[in-house]
Design an enzyme around this catalytic site. Structure first.
Site, PDB file in Angstrom:
ATOM      1  N   ASN A   1      12.329   1.997   4.323  1.00 33.27           N
ATOM      2  CA  ASN A   1      12.266   1.009   5.405  1.00 33.27           C
ATOM      3  C   ASN A   1      12.735  -0.362   4.931  1.00 33.27           C
ATOM      4  O   ASN A   1      13.316  -1.123   5.700  1.00 33.27           O
ATOM      5  CB  ASN A   1      10.861   0.961   6.015  1.00 33.27           C
ATOM      6  CG  ASN A   1       9.852   0.237   5.171  1.00 33.27           C
ATOM      7  OD1 ASN A   1       9.730  -0.986   5.255  1.00 33.27           O
ATOM      8  ND2 ASN A   1       9.120   0.964   4.336  1.00 33.27           N
TER       9      ASN A   1
ATOM     10  N   HIS B   1       3.305   9.237   2.183  1.00 38.21           N
ATOM     11  CA  HIS B   1       4.506   9.906   2.701  1.00 38.21           C
ATOM     12  C   HIS B   1       4.250  11.335   3.146  1.00 38.21           C
ATOM     13  O   HIS B   1       5.079  11.930   3.820  1.00 38.21           O
ATOM     14  CB  HIS B   1       5.600   9.907   1.630  1.00 38.21           C
ATOM     15  CG  HIS B   1       5.802   8.569   1.000  1.00 38.21           C
ATOM     16  ND1 HIS B   1       5.282   8.251  -0.240  1.00 38.21           N
ATOM     17  CD2 HIS B   1       6.433   7.462   1.436  1.00 38.21           C
ATOM     18  CE1 HIS B   1       5.589   6.996  -0.534  1.00 38.21           C
ATOM     19  NE2 HIS B   1       6.276   6.493   0.467  1.00 38.21           N
TER      20      HIS B   1
ATOM     21  N   GLU C   1       8.982  11.953   2.328  1.00 38.56           N
ATOM     22  CA  GLU C   1       8.525  12.274   3.681  1.00 38.56           C
ATOM     23  C   GLU C   1       9.304  13.456   4.249  1.00 38.56           C
ATOM     24  O   GLU C   1       8.732  14.350   4.884  1.00 38.56           O
ATOM     25  CB  GLU C   1       8.668  11.050   4.591  1.00 38.56           C
ATOM     26  CG  GLU C   1       8.084  11.287   5.966  1.00 38.56           C
ATOM     27  CD  GLU C   1       8.305  10.122   6.913  1.00 38.56           C
ATOM     28  OE1 GLU C   1       8.512  10.384   8.116  1.00 38.56           O
ATOM     29  OE2 GLU C   1       8.272   8.964   6.448  1.00 38.56           O
TER      30      GLU C   1
ATOM     31  N   CYS D   1       2.021  -2.227   6.790  1.00 37.84           N
ATOM     32  CA  CYS D   1       1.708  -1.575   8.058  1.00 37.84           C
ATOM     33  C   CYS D   1       0.334  -0.924   7.922  1.00 37.84           C
ATOM     34  O   CYS D   1      -0.255  -0.885   6.828  1.00 37.84           O
ATOM     35  CB  CYS D   1       2.760  -0.526   8.398  1.00 37.84           C
ATOM     36  SG  CYS D   1       2.823   0.836   7.199  1.00 37.84           S
TER      37      CYS D   1
ATOM     38  N   SER E   1       5.620  -1.735   2.903  1.00 41.55           N
ATOM     39  CA  SER E   1       4.736  -1.431   1.772  1.00 41.55           C
ATOM     40  C   SER E   1       4.598  -2.618   0.821  1.00 41.55           C
ATOM     41  O   SER E   1       4.232  -2.454  -0.341  1.00 41.55           O
ATOM     42  CB  SER E   1       5.263  -0.209   1.010  1.00 41.55           C
ATOM     43  OG  SER E   1       6.634  -0.350   0.691  1.00 41.55           O
TER      44      SER E   1
END
Length: 335
Positions: free
Chosen positions: A230, A80, A132, A18, A273
């Site tokens: 994710n 993060h 995070e 991303c 990632s």
């Protein structure tokens, strides 16, 4: 004689890096080019084993605590995000800093600060212990409480039900998050939603692609590391979408050939990632076993990019040396 079923691969698009991950990885590489090794990185820059190992070979040094970085050096904060206390630790340690926090995570941090200043109780949907979540919680520890899924809602208590807002970790399952939000709204009808969805666009896009692909797949292989939130969510989404089985692997050689028994359609995707070279290796592995017919399942176009951290425009080596000199430090490693 019965013909063998057609073997094929459904390849999800979008998948992999991303914009926030791309920015963070490039930031480490640019810092190494600009300032030379070592560049210290607090925690893994992104949750991917291959990326971390590759950057280590180039001179990045990954540490879990700010105190591990010798004074007078440069430390980068991962995608993060970190709590304000970590910035304070770096200042006390006479360190120059580069903040590679994903801008979408920074947005959630700013929302937490704003709602805390307005004296809201903030219900942060996320997984306990995730970097995070730790970083966001640190922005307003007296106002934030963690809600780790729908089953945790019964334990939530607030001071004033008319002043409650929810925020979320950016890498969660969209469906699970909304299930938690619905349960919270049932308990607190006045619950306020953030001005925009906290779950990252890339997380949502990858989950949508896997839903479509998973419905037509016997087996789904998700490329990603086990500490990647994710990536783990993509496995769950694939199974819920109808895939008979789904597995998470870092590398192609982790695939078990037994998984292919009775399988005609294999879905392949990767977490946000994951560099695409790892997906290419999985496709090669499958092609060698008769799954060479690849169809793209495309559900979205992605064109978002983020500019590199502004700190890369300064001479951070000189800045770090000045910090040591100004405070009378030695510039030597901490024992």
């Amino acid at each position: 004689m019965t013909a063998s079923p057609r073997r094929r691969v459904l390849l999800a698009a979008p998948r992999g890096y991303c914009a926030g991950v791309d920015r963070a990885v490039i930031a480490v590489e640019k810092a190494l080019e600009q300032y030379g090794a070592p560049i210290y990185v607090r925690h893994e820059i992104v949750h991917n084993k291959y990326v971390v190992q590759t950057l280590e070979k180039k001179g990045a040094v990954f540490v879990e605590r700010t105190e591990e970085v010798p004074e007078g050096n440069i430390v980068m904060f991962s995608a993060h995000g970190v709590a304000p206390v970590v910035h304070e630790e770096a200042e006390r340690g006479r360190l120059a800093t580069i903040d590679a926090t994903c801008p979408l995570v920074t947005k959630v941090h700013k929302e937490a600060v704003r709602y805390a200043n307005e004296d809201y109780d903030i219900l942060l949907i996320g997984h306990e212990g995730h970097e995070e979540v730790i970083g966001t919680s640190g922005e307003a520890p007296d106002h934030i409480q963690l809600v780790d899924g729908p089953e945790d809602v019964a334990n939530v208590e607030v001071r004033d039900p008319s002043k409650v807002v929810w925020l979320s970790q950016t890498t969660l399952s969209v469906d699970e998050t909304m299930e938690t939000v619905d349960a919270l709204k049932t308990k607190f009808p006045g619950l306020v939603s953030p001005p925009s969805d906290d779950i990252c666009y890339a997380t949502q896009n990858r989950q949508v692609a896997v839903k479509q692909m998973g419905a037509d797949s016997d087996l789904v292989i998700v490329v990603g590391s086990r500490n990647s939130s994710n990536s783990k969510r993509l496995v769950e989404v694939a199974k819920l979408a109808g895939a008979r089985e789904a597995y998470l692997v870092d590398f192609a050689d982790e695939i078990d050939e037994a998984w292919l028994e009775g399988v005609s359609t294999v879905g392949v995707t990767s977490g946000a990632s994951v560099p695409d070279v790892l997906v290419e290796q999985v496709l090669e592995w499958l092609a060698e076993r008769g799954y060479g017919d690849v169809e793209i399942v495309k559900t979205a176009e992605e064109s978002i990019t983020f500019s590199l951290p502004k700190e890369l425009r300064r001479d951070l080596r000189e800045e770090a040396a000045n910090l040591v000199a100004e405070r009378g430090g030695s510039g030597t490693s901490k024992e």
